[in-house]
Enzyme design. Structure first.
Site, mmCIF file in Angstrom:
data_model
loop_
_atom_site.group_PDB
_atom_site.id
_atom_site.type_symbol
_atom_site.label_atom_id
_atom_site.label_comp_id
_atom_site.label_asym_id
_atom_site.label_seq_id
_atom_site.Cartn_x
_atom_site.Cartn_y
_atom_site.Cartn_z
ATOM 1 N N HIS A 280 44.283 -56.776 70.061
ATOM 2 C CA HIS A 280 45.009 -58.005 69.730
ATOM 3 C C HIS A 280 44.339 -59.201 70.406
ATOM 4 C CE1 HIS A 280 46.750 -57.817 73.728
ATOM 5 N NE2 HIS A 280 47.427 -56.725 73.482
ATOM 6 N N HIS B 192 43.027 -58.923 74.139
ATOM 7 C CA HIS B 192 41.745 -58.229 74.335
ATOM 8 C C HIS B 192 40.579 -59.137 73.941
ATOM 9 C CE1 HIS B 192 44.591 -54.819 73.211
ATOM 10 N NE2 HIS B 192 44.273 -54.546 74.469
ATOM 11 N N CYS C 96 54.358 -44.160 85.809
ATOM 12 C CA CYS C 96 54.434 -44.883 84.538
ATOM 13 C C CYS C 96 53.281 -44.421 83.654
ATOM 14 C CB CYS C 96 54.357 -46.396 84.755
ATOM 15 S SG CYS C 96 54.232 -47.335 83.204
ATOM 16 N N CYS D 165 51.062 -47.382 82.376
ATOM 17 C CA CYS D 165 50.062 -47.880 83.335
ATOM 18 C C CYS D 165 49.112 -46.775 83.781
ATOM 19 C CB CYS D 165 50.745 -48.461 84.575
ATOM 20 S SG CYS D 165 51.730 -49.937 84.299
ATOM 21 N N CYS E 46 59.412 -49.418 85.137
ATOM 22 C CA CYS E 46 58.148 -50.037 85.536
ATOM 23 C C CYS E 46 58.278 -51.546 85.338
ATOM 24 C CB CYS E 46 57.007 -49.484 84.700
ATOM 25 S SG CYS E 46 55.475 -50.440 84.823
ATOM 26 N N HIS F 213 55.857 -52.671 82.239
ATOM 27 C CA HIS F 213 56.172 -52.282 80.864
ATOM 28 C C HIS F 213 57.662 -52.316 80.549
ATOM 29 C CE1 HIS F 213 52.045 -50.661 81.022
ATOM 30 N NE2 HIS F 213 52.057 -50.860 79.722
ATOM 31 N N LYS G 284 54.489 -61.977 77.203
ATOM 32 C CA LYS G 284 53.110 -61.498 77.283
ATOM 33 C C LYS G 284 52.718 -60.831 75.964
ATOM 34 C CE LYS G 284 50.231 -57.986 79.420
ATOM 35 N NZ LYS G 284 50.235 -56.693 80.098
ATOM 36 N N LYS H 298 51.452 -55.061 71.941
ATOM 37 C CA LYS H 298 51.955 -54.461 70.710
ATOM 38 C C LYS H 298 53.440 -54.156 70.834
ATOM 39 C CE LYS H 298 48.404 -54.269 67.971
ATOM 40 N NZ LYS H 298 48.397 -54.928 66.678
#
Length: 535
Positions: free
Chosen positions: A27, A30, A136, A139, A158, A161, A309, A312
């Site tokens: 996305h 990246h 997690c 992570c 977490c 996430h 943030k 996806k």
């Protein structure tokens, strides 16, 4: 700071992105980091330096295994599909000129990872023990109490996430990370620029000062990973495996000459969520192995959409192609580095992109290129005239260019302040636009006297020469449109050579565009945006 990068004789300027986890398609987040690395390495190439730019994919670990299983394929099949159909094509689409693409499932990587870990085990840097704690999967990391938040029902989540952690108990092998706290703090003190920006450095230093625990470096509850060489019931922890890509990709234990001229990285570009791995665990691993540590770890911020943030999981993972199809690839490369201060969080909006494209690219820059080419064509038959009547106004343009080159070279090439460097270039573009507005060449053209024509010729040469330099300076950022401008100015045909061979640090030398160059009005660099609804 210790000698790194081009300070070491014959060493390449070595830049890396994170290797991206292939649990899904790439996305904007990246692409943001990868384009930044591409601009940085293109800049250094145009300084005439030897450069090595590495990106790639992280393909082991529990998260990949579960994703593949959910899609009814093997982990390797899943990775192959994502890499070949999504990741590599996107970097090609965005004109990313990486020198290598490392995959952690490649034998050139897995064999070297086993050798590295075996060496640490033989040096008594690794021991066997047990561990139980919150883990997690997202992570791929055991979590400390401070890394957790509590849901309304008391479930531990977490903090990154916002998903429940699993309590994992297993027999593992541990790296003696706790012994490296004092060495790391000493290193941070001696090398204050190692972690950037300052906020990231402070986070790392405070974390290490609190005391480090030994690091579990193996997993025995699943098998998708690199086997521990002395105990095949375990696979190597995905983060140990992943970090080593920066060494294995450039010849660690395989090509000593390549390794010597490339390693360590001068700049690791990372997202701030993986800061501790790169700024704590990675240098400790290298210290344990007696290898040099990187020059800089530079953490960029998060891209935010609607205040969240980009990821996806929260459906803000906009595809880069959604934007390039509307704005074009070069404008895409330019926008994120222009709009967001590198190292800080930044918000993306379709409206902001549209406004900046129209104002800065189409109106300021593209329109300048079109006007100058059109006037050289109209008044001088497309042949660049000589500047025989230069005065204070032209001197100010030359001085403005020299300032822009110095500032852009420092900000982009050294400080990784992409926004500041781009702004310096576009301030110069505005200065040239102001010069043309003040000089009014369309009025001067009506003066048929020798003096009038000399003034007209000087105005147009000055503007064309300014554009010659802008094409060089913006080539690392917008290579396609810069090449179109270079061709429009007739620079290569007139003897200056290909654009990629021009040195950014020399772009400020005045008078390089040869008189008599054939200037042609090509396609509009940045066409007006069609009225489209926001995607």
């Amino acid at each position: 700071m210790a000698a790194t990068g081009s300070e070491k004789q014959g060493k390449a300027f070595y830049v890396t992105t994170p290797i991206y986890y292939v649990n899904d398609a790439p996305h904007l987040g990246h692409a943001y980091t990868t384009v930044a690395g591409d601009v940085l390495t293109r800049w250094h190439r145009q300084r005439g330096e030897k450069v090595w730019y590495l990106t790639g994919t992280d393909e082991h670990g529990q998260k990949i295994m579960r994703t593949a299983d959910a899609n009814g394929v093997t982990p390797q099949e899943w990775c192959d599909k994502l890499v070949e159909e999504a990741w590599k094509p996107l970097w090609e689409h965005l004109n990313v000129a990486n020198d290598d693409f490392i995959r952690t499932t490649q034998k050139r990587h897995t064999d070297r990872v086993q050798e590295f870990v075996q060496d640490l085990y033989d040096k008594d840097e690794i021991y066997k023990g047990g561990y139980e704690g919150p883990y997690c999967v997202g992570c791929e990391e055991y979590k400390l109490p401070g890394d957790l938040i509590e849901a309304e029902d008391g479930t531990k989540l977490c903090a990154v996430h916002k998903k429940p952690v699993e309590i994992l108990k297993e027999e593992n092998y541990f790296f003696k990370l706790s012994e490296y706290g004092p060495k790391l703090l000493e290193f941070y003190e001696a090398n204050p620029g190692f972690v950037q920006p300052e906020s990231a450095r402070n986070e790392v230093v405070n974390f290490v000062k609190q005391g480090l625990e030994d690091l579990s470096i193996s997993r025995s509850t699943f098998d998708w990973g690199v086997p521990v060489p002395w105990d095949d019931k375990h696979v190597i922890y995905v983060w140990i495996d992943a970090l080593l890509n920066y060494a294995t990709a450039v010849g660690y234990n395989e090509n000593p000459a390549k390794f010597e001229e490339t390693f360590p990285a001068d700049v690791h570009l990372i997202g701030k969520d993986i800061l501790r791995f790169h700024a704590v665990i990675w240098p400790a691993m290298l210290m344990a192995q007696g290898l040099p540590v990187p020059g800089r770890v530079v953490a960029n911020g998060w891209l935010m959409v609607g205040g969240e943030k980009m990821s996806k999981s929260n459906l803000t993972g906009i595809k880069p192609q959604d934007l390039t199809s509307h704005f074009g690839v070069d404008a895409y490369r330019w926008y994120f580095l222009r709009a967001i201060a590198f190292g800080q969080d930044g918000s993306f909006s379709w409206e902001d992109f549209s406004a900046r494209y129209t104002s800065e690219l189409a109106n300021d820059y593209g329109n300048l290129a079109s006007r100058v080419a059109a006037m050289v064509g109209k008044y001088f038959g497309g042949s660049l005239p000589a500047a025989t009547a230069s005065g204070e106004a032209e001197k100010a343009i030359a001085e403005g260019l020299a300032k822009a080159v110095t500032e852009a070279d420092r900000k982009i090439g050294e400080e990784l302040d992409f926004q500041g460097g781009i702004l310096a270039i576009f301030e110069f573009v505005k200065q040239v636009n102001g010069y043309i507005t003040e000089q009014e060449p369309w009025k001067v053209a009506k003066d048929a006297s020798e003096q009038g024509q000399a003034k007209l010729a000087t105005i147009l040469y000055t503007a064309a020469e300014a554009l010659r330099a802008v094409a060089v300076l913006l080539n690392p950022v917008m290579p396609q449109t810069s090449k179109e401008l270079w061709d429009s100015l007739g620079a290569e045909a007139a003897g200056l050579g290909p654009l990629v061979d021009q040195r950014v640090q020399d772009a400020g030398a005045w008078g390089l565009l040869p008189v008599g160059a054939t200037v042609t009005k090509g396609a509009v660099l940045f066409p007006r945006l069609e009225e489209k609804p926001a995607a």
